[in-house]
Design an enzyme around this catalytic site. Structure first.
Site, mmCIF file in Angstrom:
data_model
loop_
_atom_site.group_PDB
_atom_site.id
_atom_site.type_symbol
_atom_site.label_atom_id
_atom_site.label_comp_id
_atom_site.label_asym_id
_atom_site.label_seq_id
_atom_site.Cartn_x
_atom_site.Cartn_y
_atom_site.Cartn_z
ATOM 1 C CB ALA A 186 20.292 45.190 9.045
ATOM 2 N N GLY A 187 21.234 44.236 12.019
ATOM 3 C CA GLY A 187 20.902 44.215 13.433
ATOM 4 C C GLY A 187 20.682 42.818 13.979
ATOM 5 N NE ARG A 188 23.984 38.526 16.353
ATOM 6 C CZ ARG A 188 24.883 37.835 15.660
ATOM 7 N NH1 ARG A 188 25.790 38.482 14.927
ATOM 8 N NH2 ARG A 188 24.885 36.517 15.685
ATOM 9 C CG LEU A 189 16.366 42.084 13.817
ATOM 10 C CD1 LEU A 189 15.432 43.262 13.583
ATOM 11 C CD2 LEU A 189 15.815 41.179 14.917
#
Length: 218
Positions: A186-189
């Protein structure tokens, strides 16, 4: 993190097959380079993954563009990506041909039309027209006494004629020297980890050291 990355890759591939996430879940990008370092890439099919001793197998024409590059510079990089699963695999390492017996066995398992095509096509070489390619296919079919694949349905029964493997066709093993696994977050993490090991030439392929793993920032 698992101590053996390729075992997890096998599990991921099996899930991609079960869930039919794409038409060819075993598709992978194969990147090679010539003797001058000029890179090229294309999609091939992964036909086997052996976590022990640690390699992936694909098959091709040895005289193709990738074949000539691998003969000059026997190293490759692979990428497998399953968008719906949010997972990606990267593998880097040296490449060696598989045994003639393994190439023969796999070639015999292919559809008879594909076996004729392997004889007819000089993969990656220029050809003046589609008609010239069709004529080469017809000649190969006559040579082995089988119907023309161009005039046969995709599911046409095997004519039961032995079609041997061409000497210019066979398999390659990409020995994993480095493996990177990526899981979408999520959130490009994203979750990223990289495994590396040493490979020393051996009688059959390579002798491998233990894997060393580290997490990577997304």
């Amino acid at each position: 993190m698992p101590s053996e990355p390729l075992a997890l890759v096998v599990d991921w591939l099996e899930q991609a097959r079960r869930e039919a996430v794409q038409p060819n879940p075993n598709a992978m990008v194969l990147a090679t380079a010539d003797q001058h370092g000029q890179p090229s890439a294309r999609v091939v099919l992964c036909k086997d993954i052996r976590p022990q001793p640690g390699y992936l197998t694909f098959f091709s024409n040895y005289e193709s563009h990738k074949g000539t590059e691998l003969a000059a510079n026997p190293r490759a990089a692979l990428v497998m990506h399953w968008d719906r699963l949010g997972r990606q695999v990267r593998v880097e390492g040296p490449v060696v041909p598989v045994s003639a017996t393994e190439s023969d066995d796999y070639f015999a398992s292919r559809a008879w039309q594909s076996r004729i095509g392997a004889w007819a096509s000089r993969q990656s070489s220029s050809i003046p027209s589609r008609a010239a390619l069709a004529a080469a296919v017809e000649r190969a079919a006559r040579r082995f006494g089988v119907p023309s694949p161009l005039q046969s349905a995709e599911d046409a029964p095997d004519p039961g004629v032995a079609i041997p493997r061409p000497p210019h066709w066979g398999g390659y093993q990409v020995w994993a020297e480095a493996v990177e696994l990526w899981v979408e977050g999520a959130g490009r993490l994203h979750d990223r980890a990289r495994w590396t090991r040493t490979l020393d030439p051996a009688v059959e392929g390579f002798s491998a050291g233990s894997w060393s793993a580290t997490r990577l920032q997304p």
